[in-house]
Write a protein that holds these residues in place. Sequence first.
Motif, PDB file in Angstrom:
ATOM      1  N   MET A   1       0.797  -1.124   0.182  1.00 27.47           N
ATOM      2  CA  MET A   1       0.126   0.038   0.109  1.00 27.47           C
ATOM      3  C   MET A   1       0.897   1.325   0.214  1.00 27.47           C
ATOM      4  SD  MET A   1      -3.209   1.130   2.722  1.00 27.47           S
ATOM      5  CE  MET A   1      -4.317   0.227   1.996  1.00 27.47           C
ATOM      6  N   LYS A   3       2.248   5.136   0.440  1.00 28.89           N
ATOM      7  CA  LYS A   3       2.029   6.060   1.866  1.00 28.89           C
ATOM      8  C   LYS A   3       0.843   6.842   1.773  1.00 28.89           C
ATOM      9  CE  LYS A   3       5.304   8.714   4.493  1.00 28.89           C
ATOM     10  NZ  LYS A   3       6.483   9.490   4.406  1.00 28.89           N
ATOM     11  N   PHE A   6      -2.450   5.110   2.354  1.00 33.29           N
ATOM     12  CA  PHE A   6      -2.508   4.711   3.909  1.00 33.29           C
ATOM     13  C   PHE A   6      -2.648   5.991   4.875  1.00 33.29           C
ATOM     14  CE2 PHE A   6       0.208   4.414   7.990  1.00 33.29           C
ATOM     15  CZ  PHE A   6      -0.509   3.629   8.752  1.00 33.29           C
ATOM     16  N   THR A 272      -4.082  -5.010   2.310  1.00 33.67           N
ATOM     17  CA  THR A 272      -2.697  -4.797   2.332  1.00 33.67           C
ATOM     18  C   THR A 272      -2.237  -6.069   3.418  1.00 33.67           C
ATOM     19  OG1 THR A 272      -0.766  -3.706   3.545  1.00 33.67           O
ATOM     20  CG2 THR A 272      -2.991  -3.193   4.257  1.00 33.67           C
ATOM     21  N   THR A 276       2.253  -2.854   9.840  1.00 36.82           N
ATOM     22  CA  THR A 276       2.281  -1.483  10.394  1.00 36.82           C
ATOM     23  C   THR A 276       0.792  -0.796   9.823  1.00 36.82           C
ATOM     24  OG1 THR A 276       4.535  -1.360   9.978  1.00 36.82           O
ATOM     25  CG2 THR A 276       3.187   0.818  10.278  1.00 36.82           C
ATOM     26  N   HIS A 277       0.286  -1.168   8.581  1.00 35.97           N
ATOM     27  CA  HIS A 277      -0.739  -0.897   7.970  1.00 35.97           C
ATOM     28  C   HIS A 277      -2.230  -1.507   8.808  1.00 35.97           C
ATOM     29  CE1 HIS A 277       1.469   0.036   4.118  1.00 35.97           C
ATOM     30  NE2 HIS A 277       1.617   0.831   4.984  1.00 35.97           N
ATOM     31  N   GLN A 278      -1.839  -2.736   8.943  1.00 33.06           N
ATOM     32  CA  GLN A 278      -3.288  -3.499   9.506  1.00 33.06           C
ATOM     33  C   GLN A 278      -3.269  -3.463  10.963  1.00 33.06           C
ATOM     34  OE1 GLN A 278      -5.441  -5.013   8.361  1.00 33.06           O
ATOM     35  NE2 GLN A 278      -4.966  -5.674   6.334  1.00 33.06           N
ATOM     36  N   THR A 280      -2.744  -0.498  12.255  1.00 35.89           N
ATOM     37  CA  THR A 280      -3.319   0.714  12.389  1.00 35.89           C
ATOM     38  C   THR A 280      -4.764   0.804  12.016  1.00 35.89           C
ATOM     39  OG1 THR A 280      -1.231   1.501  11.941  1.00 35.89           O
ATOM     40  CG2 THR A 280      -2.961   3.299  12.000  1.00 35.89           C
TER      41      THR A 280
END
Lengths: 332, 224
Positions: A1, A3, A6, A272, A276-278, A280
């Motif tokens: 994903m 930036k 995100f 994704t 870090t993404h998941q 959040t």
Amino acid sequence: MKKNQFIFYVSLLIVILGLLMIADLMIGSVNVFSILNNSQLLDTILYTIRLPKVLTCVLAGSALALCGLLMQTLFRNPLAGPYALGVSSGASLFVAIATMLLTSIQISGLYFFGKSMITLFSMVGAFLVTLIILMISKKNKSSVTVLLVGIMLSQILGALQSLVEFMSSSNALKTFVIWGMGSVSSTTLSDMVIIVPIYVSSIFVAYLMVKSLNAILLNENYAANLGINISMLRIKVILITAILVGVITAFCGPIAFIGISVPIASRLLFKTSHHTHQITFCLLLGACVMVFADLICQLLSAHMMLPINTVTTLIGSPVVMYLLFKSKFNAQ
Amino acid sequence: MIEIKQLEIGYRCKRKQTSVFQGLNASFQSGSLIGLIGDNGVGKSTLLKTLTGYLKPLHGSVLIQGENLESLSFEKKATLISIVTTEKIGGFNLTVYDVVALGRTPYLSMFGKLMPDDIAVIERSLERLGLASLKDTLMEELSDGQRQKVMIAKSLAQETPIILLDEPTAFLDYTSKHKLFEDLKVLSLEEKKLIIVSSHDIDLMQKYMTKALYLKENNLFEVK
């Protein structure tokens, strides 16, 4: 994903969460706008009753969603979650035992001691069940088998809980039955002293595990070949899950389906795999779903609080069923 | 580069040990492509798992660049040896790019952020295996052969001097098998890597390998 993508999704979720929180603060049996002139009543309703409830929703929803994500990644099983695998039931049983013990030794005057003991017992219960599930999942890789074992464990723990309730005094039983329905309205702002530090430190540790969590998506052998200490990762995930499920269950009762359905929904929505993404997305989405569920409770029953589990189950179970029918997830 | 001394391999289950192979001595040098041939169950995969450190030797030792494999840290091992197995990888939104990028794990900070150098290595690995056009494809949408190639690309991205491949041709068609072995040969020579491959394709092994070894009765025989 990318930036930008995100940042866009995170901003969007923050805005949605903000709006839901404001709505949840405004809507209820008393119309806030009609008591604007009565500042004392307004303070009581907003700060003493509604704000702790909304904050509890945010903390509980995000914490349970994070636990679900961590469990699903560790077991590489999209059907894992603290409620579905019996972790919440383990916490509940131990809360029942703690409630019975504390009522029998009559320390109701010592508020923090009582709350801390119940939280600690709840964590131990959650820890033991997570450990059992992990041992079973190592022996049998099938996600459906692990889920079935989780359901069986929940039944066994439920039966043991009934036994504890049967033996407890009428006072303890009353306290426990109300708690067992799952409620976010019994916490106070002073309870946050116990919940917030545990919540913040657990999330901090979860973010520190991002690299290991990403690697274990391949499988344990590949992750080990990528330099990940698998045993250490397992211990950390079990501890965080037990601590968060323990503390949330102690204060809100067993909350259904948030832990399993939010990470699934997050993966379906945000496409994704990076943690870090998941992490959040799950934190924000979990908070949104929980505040939304509370809002529904308020709207459906203006003068009588509907148990929040009724709504979380109605929102969460269709997501799980959708997953079961979607072959892409390889649920076998 | 790899030195095997009086190695006994197998499985430990509580107090019970199941030996698969014993008394093995061998040494493999960098820049060579080694083939392992043998009947099913003879211990090819167990040997590769032991060389990676998944399994501990029952007896004897494995020395990597002069150091005992068992004394190496997880992180150090990850920068020396990479492995490709036949296990299916997929789900959880994993795309081809994600999987190849995971090869960079040993070199990343704990937040897993890719730096420009890492991205260059990933792109190069994807190009080398002809996967650039598939980089955004989900793993579960690939054929078994393509999935195998992705795992090899992950292994290249890991940039280890030793690569172990357990039956990499299992899901490949005839042309792809030749292409893969050609690529592995070039890779071993150009980048001075030691590549050990287990396979049942004896004719291909003899054609492309620096050395093809046959595992039988606790010994390694060179196939001429």
